[in-house]
Write a protein that holds these residues in place. Structure first.
Motif, PDB file in Angstrom:
ATOM      1  N   ARG A 163      38.292  45.813  36.416  1.00 46.61           N
ATOM      2  CA  ARG A 163      39.119  45.792  37.622  1.00 46.61           C
ATOM      3  C   ARG A 163      38.221  45.500  38.814  1.00 46.61           C
ATOM      4  O   ARG A 163      37.134  46.041  38.935  1.00 46.61           O
ATOM      5  CB  ARG A 163      39.807  47.139  37.788  1.00 46.61           C
ATOM      6  CG  ARG A 163      40.771  47.214  38.916  1.00 46.61           C
ATOM      7  CD  ARG A 163      41.490  48.570  38.872  1.00 46.61           C
ATOM      8  NE  ARG A 163      42.383  48.714  39.966  1.00 46.61           N
ATOM      9  CZ  ARG A 163      43.658  48.369  39.938  1.00 46.61           C
ATOM     10  NH1 ARG A 163      44.165  47.867  38.836  1.00 46.61           N
ATOM     11  NH2 ARG A 163      44.427  48.539  40.990  1.00 46.61           N
ATOM     12  N   GLN A 221      38.245  46.966  45.343  1.00 47.39           N
ATOM     13  CA  GLN A 221      38.553  46.546  46.707  1.00 47.39           C
ATOM     14  C   GLN A 221      38.551  47.779  47.597  1.00 47.39           C
ATOM     15  O   GLN A 221      39.027  48.844  47.192  1.00 47.39           O
ATOM     16  CB  GLN A 221      39.909  45.861  46.784  1.00 47.39           C
ATOM     17  CG  GLN A 221      39.936  44.512  46.128  1.00 47.39           C
ATOM     18  CD  GLN A 221      41.265  43.819  46.392  1.00 47.39           C
ATOM     19  OE1 GLN A 221      42.262  44.456  46.688  1.00 47.39           O
ATOM     20  NE2 GLN A 221      41.263  42.512  46.286  1.00 47.39           N
ATOM     21  N   GLN A 242      42.330  35.915  35.351  1.00 46.44           N
ATOM     22  CA  GLN A 242      42.455  36.981  36.335  1.00 46.44           C
ATOM     23  C   GLN A 242      43.930  37.264  36.549  1.00 46.44           C
ATOM     24  O   GLN A 242      44.734  36.347  36.727  1.00 46.44           O
ATOM     25  CB  GLN A 242      41.795  36.603  37.659  1.00 46.44           C
ATOM     26  CG  GLN A 242      41.862  37.716  38.677  1.00 46.44           C
ATOM     27  CD  GLN A 242      41.046  37.437  39.919  1.00 46.44           C
ATOM     28  OE1 GLN A 242      40.259  36.505  39.957  1.00 46.44           O
ATOM     29  NE2 GLN A 242      41.241  38.239  40.938  1.00 46.44           N
ATOM     30  N   ASP A 243      44.290  38.541  36.510  1.00 48.86           N
ATOM     31  CA  ASP A 243      45.653  38.990  36.748  1.00 48.86           C
ATOM     32  C   ASP A 243      45.597  40.033  37.852  1.00 48.86           C
ATOM     33  O   ASP A 243      45.170  41.157  37.608  1.00 48.86           O
ATOM     34  CB  ASP A 243      46.230  39.565  35.449  1.00 48.86           C
ATOM     35  CG  ASP A 243      47.602  40.177  35.648  1.00 48.86           C
ATOM     36  OD1 ASP A 243      48.359  39.675  36.498  1.00 48.86           O
ATOM     37  OD2 ASP A 243      47.912  41.159  34.952  1.00 48.86           O
ATOM     38  N   ARG A 244      45.958  39.638  39.044  1.00 46.53           N
ATOM     39  CA  ARG A 244      45.862  40.489  40.234  1.00 46.53           C
ATOM     40  C   ARG A 244      44.441  41.016  40.387  1.00 46.53           C
ATOM     41  O   ARG A 244      43.549  40.261  40.688  1.00 46.53           O
ATOM     42  CB  ARG A 244      46.894  41.599  40.193  1.00 46.53           C
ATOM     43  CG  ARG A 244      48.303  41.094  40.217  1.00 46.53           C
ATOM     44  CD  ARG A 244      49.274  42.218  40.281  1.00 46.53           C
ATOM     45  NE  ARG A 244      50.593  41.728  39.946  1.00 46.53           N
ATOM     46  CZ  ARG A 244      51.525  42.478  39.475  1.00 46.53           C
ATOM     47  NH1 ARG A 244      51.319  43.776  39.287  1.00 46.53           N
ATOM     48  NH2 ARG A 244      52.690  41.975  39.190  1.00 46.53           N
ATOM     49  N   LEU A 245      44.234  42.297  40.118  1.00 44.38           N
ATOM     50  CA  LEU A 245      42.902  42.886  40.290  1.00 44.38           C
ATOM     51  C   LEU A 245      42.119  42.994  38.988  1.00 44.38           C
ATOM     52  O   LEU A 245      41.028  43.547  38.957  1.00 44.38           O
ATOM     53  CB  LEU A 245      43.014  44.277  40.924  1.00 44.38           C
ATOM     54  CG  LEU A 245      43.606  44.334  42.326  1.00 44.38           C
ATOM     55  CD1 LEU A 245      43.689  45.776  42.802  1.00 44.38           C
ATOM     56  CD2 LEU A 245      42.799  43.500  43.286  1.00 44.38           C
ATOM     57  N   ASN A 246      42.653  42.478  37.884  1.00 37.47           N
ATOM     58  CA  ASN A 246      41.992  42.574  36.585  1.00 37.47           C
ATOM     59  C   ASN A 246      41.385  41.228  36.199  1.00 37.47           C
ATOM     60  O   ASN A 246      42.022  40.193  36.344  1.00 37.47           O
ATOM     61  CB  ASN A 246      42.980  43.009  35.502  1.00 37.47           C
ATOM     62  CG  ASN A 246      43.586  44.360  35.812  1.00 37.47           C
ATOM     63  OD1 ASN A 246      42.863  45.301  36.073  1.00 37.47           O
ATOM     64  ND2 ASN A 246      44.897  44.440  35.813  1.00 37.47           N
ATOM     65  N   GLU A 297      46.578  29.354  33.687  1.00 42.22           N
ATOM     66  CA  GLU A 297      46.050  30.453  34.503  1.00 42.22           C
ATOM     67  C   GLU A 297      44.641  30.872  34.083  1.00 42.22           C
ATOM     68  O   GLU A 297      44.087  31.799  34.635  1.00 42.22           O
ATOM     69  CB  GLU A 297      46.990  31.661  34.413  1.00 42.22           C
ATOM     70  CG  GLU A 297      48.365  31.404  34.993  1.00 42.22           C
ATOM     71  CD  GLU A 297      48.304  31.132  36.482  1.00 42.22           C
ATOM     72  OE1 GLU A 297      47.563  31.827  37.206  1.00 42.22           O
ATOM     73  OE2 GLU A 297      48.998  30.200  36.926  1.00 42.22           O
TER      74      GLU A 297
END
Length: 123
Positions: free
Chosen positions: A102, A105, A66-70, A24
């Protein structure tokens, strides 16, 4: 043309860095090589001036995830100056940076509701 090569620093570029996927995470190695000529290495008065070709080697290693928005990143690099006429002036600087932030968005927009006329009777 020879004078232009001596006066202007030369930089070797191989193009855009290539990312290497590690599960990842993304690993990005880069290398910058610069050759310059310095006619006064120690910035001394004219009679004590010493000149030298200087090779600068700058490798950098970056690990990002990257983990979702982080987004997380860790970067290590060094800058090594090699003075060809004066090795006592050689030096190496190390740099370590870490970052986490973060992604911003915009809030999701609501779909517009279309008004439909009500049916009052059966067809």
């Amino acid at each position: 043309m020879l004078a232009a090569l001596v006066i202007l620093p030369t930089v070797a570029l191989a193009g855009e860095p290539a990312d290497i996927r590690l599960g990842e995470m993304t690993f990005t190695p880069t290398l910058r090589l610069t050759e310059t000529y310095d006619d006064n290495v120690r910035e001394a008065v004219a009679e004590d001036a010493e000149s030298s070709w200087v090779t600068t080697v700058e490798p950098t290693l970056e690990l990002a995830a990257q983990d979702r928005l982080n987004i997380y990143s860790l970067r290590y690099g060094l800058e090594s100056d090699i003075f060809h006429s004066s090795h006592r002036d050689d030096n190496t600087d190390h740099h370590l940076d870490a970052d986490a932030h973060r992604i911003q968005q915009p809030p999701p927009s609501r779909p517009e509701r279309r008004l439909r006329p009500r049916r009052t009777g059966r067809r």
